[in-house]
Design a protein around this motif. Structure first.
Motif, PDB file in Angstrom:
ATOM      1  N   GLN A  15      -4.955  -0.386   3.448  1.00 27.84           N
ATOM      2  CA  GLN A  15      -3.865   0.587   3.315  1.00 27.84           C
ATOM      3  C   GLN A  15      -4.212   1.721   2.357  1.00 27.84           C
ATOM      4  O   GLN A  15      -3.859   2.881   2.597  1.00 27.84           O
ATOM      5  CB  GLN A  15      -2.586  -0.122   2.851  1.00 27.84           C
ATOM      6  N   LEU A  16      -4.904   1.384   1.281  1.00 29.79           N
ATOM      7  CA  LEU A  16      -5.231   2.410   0.291  1.00 29.79           C
ATOM      8  C   LEU A  16      -6.474   3.211   0.651  1.00 29.79           C
ATOM      9  O   LEU A  16      -6.563   4.403   0.353  1.00 29.79           O
ATOM     10  CB  LEU A  16      -5.439   1.760  -1.080  1.00 29.79           C
ATOM     11  N   ARG A  17      -7.446   2.548   1.289  1.00 32.27           N
ATOM     12  CA  ARG A  17      -8.721   3.216   1.582  1.00 32.27           C
ATOM     13  C   ARG A  17      -8.717   3.884   2.952  1.00 32.27           C
ATOM     14  O   ARG A  17      -8.992   5.081   3.082  1.00 32.27           O
ATOM     15  CB  ARG A  17      -9.856   2.196   1.496  1.00 32.27           C
TER      16      ARG A  17
ATOM     17  N   LEU B 169      -8.517   0.957  -6.065  1.00 26.47           N
ATOM     18  CA  LEU B 169      -9.736   1.299  -5.326  1.00 26.47           C
ATOM     19  C   LEU B 169     -10.978   1.089  -6.185  1.00 26.47           C
ATOM     20  O   LEU B 169     -12.006   0.601  -5.699  1.00 26.47           O
ATOM     21  CB  LEU B 169      -9.658   2.738  -4.813  1.00 26.47           C
TER      22      LEU B 169
ATOM     23  N   GLY C 253       0.805  -1.220   0.000  1.00 21.41           N
ATOM     24  CA  GLY C 253       0.000   0.000   0.000  1.00 21.41           C
ATOM     25  C   GLY C 253       0.841   1.275   0.000  1.00 21.41           C
ATOM     26  O   GLY C 253       0.707   2.117  -0.913  1.00 21.41           O
TER      27      GLY C 253
ATOM     28  N   ASP D 233       2.967   6.331  -7.141  1.00 20.28           N
ATOM     29  CA  ASP D 233       2.064   7.271  -7.820  1.00 20.28           C
ATOM     30  C   ASP D 233       2.557   8.701  -7.683  1.00 20.28           C
ATOM     31  O   ASP D 233       2.507   9.489  -8.641  1.00 20.28           O
ATOM     32  CB  ASP D 233       0.653   7.157  -7.237  1.00 20.28           C
TER      33      ASP D 233
ATOM     34  N   LEU E 163      -4.352  -4.680   1.415  1.00 23.71           N
ATOM     35  CA  LEU E 163      -4.082  -3.617   0.438  1.00 23.71           C
ATOM     36  C   LEU E 163      -5.234  -2.610   0.415  1.00 23.71           C
ATOM     37  O   LEU E 163      -5.008  -1.396   0.372  1.00 23.71           O
ATOM     38  CB  LEU E 163      -3.895  -4.236  -0.956  1.00 23.71           C
ATOM     39  N   TRP E 164      -6.481  -3.101   0.478  1.00 21.30           N
ATOM     40  CA  TRP E 164      -7.632  -2.178   0.500  1.00 21.30           C
ATOM     41  C   TRP E 164      -7.590  -1.287   1.741  1.00 21.30           C
ATOM     42  O   TRP E 164      -7.837  -0.082   1.650  1.00 21.30           O
ATOM     43  CB  TRP E 164      -8.919  -2.996   0.475  1.00 21.30           C
TER      44      TRP E 164
ATOM     45  N   ALA F  93      -6.149   6.706   3.556  1.00 19.83           N
ATOM     46  CA  ALA F  93      -6.220   7.881   2.679  1.00 19.83           C
ATOM     47  C   ALA F  93      -6.375   9.137   3.509  1.00 19.83           C
ATOM     48  O   ALA F  93      -7.035   9.128   4.549  1.00 19.83           O
ATOM     49  CB  ALA F  93      -7.392   7.755   1.718  1.00 19.83           C
TER      50      ALA F  93
ATOM     51  N   ILE G 246       2.758   1.678  -3.258  1.00 18.37           N
ATOM     52  CA  ILE G 246       1.949   2.116  -4.402  1.00 18.37           C
ATOM     53  C   ILE G 246       1.709   3.624  -4.345  1.00 18.37           C
ATOM     54  O   ILE G 246       1.845   4.326  -5.359  1.00 18.37           O
ATOM     55  CB  ILE G 246       0.616   1.342  -4.422  1.00 18.37           C
ATOM     56  N   ARG G 247       1.371   4.132  -3.160  1.00 13.34           N
ATOM     57  CA  ARG G 247       1.155   5.586  -3.031  1.00 13.34           C
ATOM     58  C   ARG G 247       2.429   6.358  -3.361  1.00 13.34           C
ATOM     59  O   ARG G 247       2.387   7.402  -4.025  1.00 13.34           O
ATOM     60  CB  ARG G 247       0.668   5.933  -1.625  1.00 13.34           C
TER      61      ARG G 247
ATOM     62  N   THR H  14      -3.188   3.667  -7.330  1.00 14.44           N
ATOM     63  CA  THR H  14      -4.098   3.746  -6.180  1.00 14.44           C
ATOM     64  C   THR H  14      -5.536   3.844  -6.651  1.00 14.44           C
ATOM     65  O   THR H  14      -6.422   3.114  -6.189  1.00 14.44           O
ATOM     66  CB  THR H  14      -3.747   4.972  -5.313  1.00 14.44           C
TER      67      THR H  14
END
Length: 523
Positions: A513-515, A463, A444, A451, A510-511, A518, A447-448, A459
């Motif tokens: 970490q990304l969601r 999502l 996670g 980006d 992963l969800w 945020a 990936i951020r 990301t």
């Protein structure tokens, strides 16, 4: 023209803004006007005027007495600022000058307007016009004007809120008046805009023709000096109100200035008190037993906090502050009309309303819509959780604040905590995640970072894929790309970040970490 005296003035203004401390020449001492103290300017000769001691504490007030006597003034007005007045009272008695004390919370500008309006009202011709400044509250004044002028009457503030209306039998009204009384605000009609502008430019009473199926009206602005305090509107059902009605309405406008100023002064003081009490309650739950009786609310009854915030980006601070005061007045007006007792306060740019637990989302949504129409600005509103008693009011406020933060990031204007509880729960998880170091490691964050460094959109891609429950076509449609493009991005990301997307644990972490990690939207 009748002369005004200290006795008339104090009686007309009431005990809130000003009180007579001593009058060595008696309460019948004439009063002709006001004079603002300027430290470096000599006092002009102004027989019978009151000197407003702006910026002068009681301990220094005696230095003004000889100059005031020489200028022919009738009295000195000071503010206590918590200091005793004993020495100043003795000095005023010796000088033969009356001493009055103003409330610390009333601005000098407002006091000057109050006194000027009171003097004007005493001097106004009485003839067949409405009752003078002792007519009582604004509703009594509206009835007096309706009787004198000859039509159903409404008294409005500068923001077209209806402060009072007449209730005399047999006077025809139209749908605009009915709707205005129901909402305590003049319904928006395009033809009203130029009418209010024209009214603001003149001191005369005007006649306005009927529009949108309504009835004709006479109207006059209400002023204190150069300040427009509001307006009076009288329905002219038959269109036959003549010169006598115009004169009576213009007299009413002069008399109403005192009433509106007194109402505004009382309202400002009450609003500050309610705001201080609600601020105390929300900051210190242990204060609930003391605060509840002063707010007129039951201590152990369910309660809920609503929060309102104006989106005024691009405007200067003074403009935003003015809009916020209009918002709190509007919210308070509707809460009082609907629930009676309530708490309402402006804290850090947000208007909070403490309401009974039975308050419904439809009520808050309706107030929000009315506020947007009245202010011509977008308003975000939130309703917190219902709490079992006032000691938990701060919990409901915390929920309302959280809802506002969620709303700030989108187009939605109003929500309750229950409607977006999953989103709020994710925000709470996100705030708790820093305590779990492992969630700051792995795919996670990588990936951020990728980006940010390479302007890629992995990301956003992941999502959309997760939001579509792994449906490539639905995710591609949400991203407006071809499904094959989305498949390539997912495959390339799995290779870059060593991801096994077939593993449910990998997808869940992963969800999260990304969601959940945020950045939350700022208000």
């Amino acid at each position: 023209m009748p002369a005004s005296t200290l006795e008339h003035l104090v009686e007309a203004l009431g005990a809130e803004p000003i009180s007579l401390v001593t009058a060595p020449r008696g309460a019948a001492t004439p009063v002709t006007g006001t004079l603002l103290h300027e430290p470096r300017a000599p006092l002009p000769r102004m027989d019978g005027a009151l000197l407003l001691a702006v910026g002068v504490p009681p301990s220094e007030g005696r230095t003004l007495l000889p100059r005031a006597v020489s200028a022919g003034l009738s009295g000195l007005v000071v503010k206590r600022y918590g200091a005793p007045l004993g020495d100043l009272v003795n000095a005023a008695d010796e000088a033969g000058l009356s001493l009055l004390c103003a409330d610390d919370e009333v601005s000098w500008q407002q006091l000057d307007a109050l006194i000027s309006s009171a003097l004007t009202a005493v001097a106004a011709p009485r003839g067949g016009g409405p009752a003078g400044p002792h007519a009582g509250d604004l509703f009594s004044l509206a009835n007096a004007i309706a009787g004198a002028v000859g039509g159903a009457t409404a008294i409005e503030d500068p923001y077209q809120r209806i402060l009072a209306y007449s209730t005399l039998r047999g006077q025809p009204i139209d749908e605009e008046r009915r709707q205005g009384i129901l909402g305590l605000h003049v319904p928006y009609l395009e033809e009203n805009v130029p009418q209010y502008r024209e009214l603001a430019r003149t001191h005369k009473a005007l006649r306005f023709p009927s529009g949108s199926g309504g009835l004709p009206r006479l109207a006059v602005g209400v002023r204190a000096g150069g300040e427009l305090l509001g307006s009076i509107w009288v329905v002219d059902a038959e269109g036959d109100l003549g010169e006598d009605a115009f004169r009576a309405l213009e007299d009413a406008g002069r008399i109403a200035a005192l009433h509106l100023l007194r109402a505004r002064t009382s309202h400002d003081l009450a609003r500050r008190q309610r705001g201080d009490l609600l601020h105390r309650l929300l900051a210190d739950p242990d204060s609930a037993p003391v605060v509840a009786p002063q707010l007129g609310l039951p201590l152990d009854a369910p309660a809920v906090v609503a929060a309102f915030h104006i989106n005024a980006a691009g405007h200067d601070e003074s403009w935003i502050a003015r809009a916020a005061l209009q918002l709190i007045d509007l919210v308070s007006l509707h809460c009082e009309a609907h629930f009676g007792r309530h708490g309402c306060a402006l804290l850090d740019g947000v208007v909070y309303a403490l309401l009974p637990g039975e308050a419904k989302r439809d009520f808050v949504a309706d107030v929000t819509a009315r506020a947007e129409r009245a202010l011509q600005l977008p308003v975000k509103a939130a309703l917190g959780s219902v709490v079992p008693h006032l000691r938990r009011a701060s919990d409901s406020r915390r929920d309302a604040d959280t809802v506002l933060r969620v709303l700030a990031g989108g187009d939605r204007g109003f929500a309750t905590i229950e409607e977006i509880r999953p989103t709020v729960t994710l925000m709470d998880i996100g705030h708790a995640l820093p305590a779990l170091p492992r969630l700051a490691e792995g795919a996670g964050p990588a990936i951020r970072a990728h980006d940010a460094a390479h302007k890629t959109t992995y990301t956003e891609t992941f999502l959309a894929y997760f939001n579509a429950d792994g449906d490539v076509r639905a995710a591609a449609e949400a991203l407006t790309v071809h499904p094959n493009t989305l498949r390539y991005r997912l495959s390339r990301a799995a290779e870059l970040f060593s991801l096994d997307l077939a593993d449910p644990d990998t997808r869940l972490v992963l969800w999260l970490q990304l969601r959940a990690c945020a950045p939350s939207p700022a208000r």
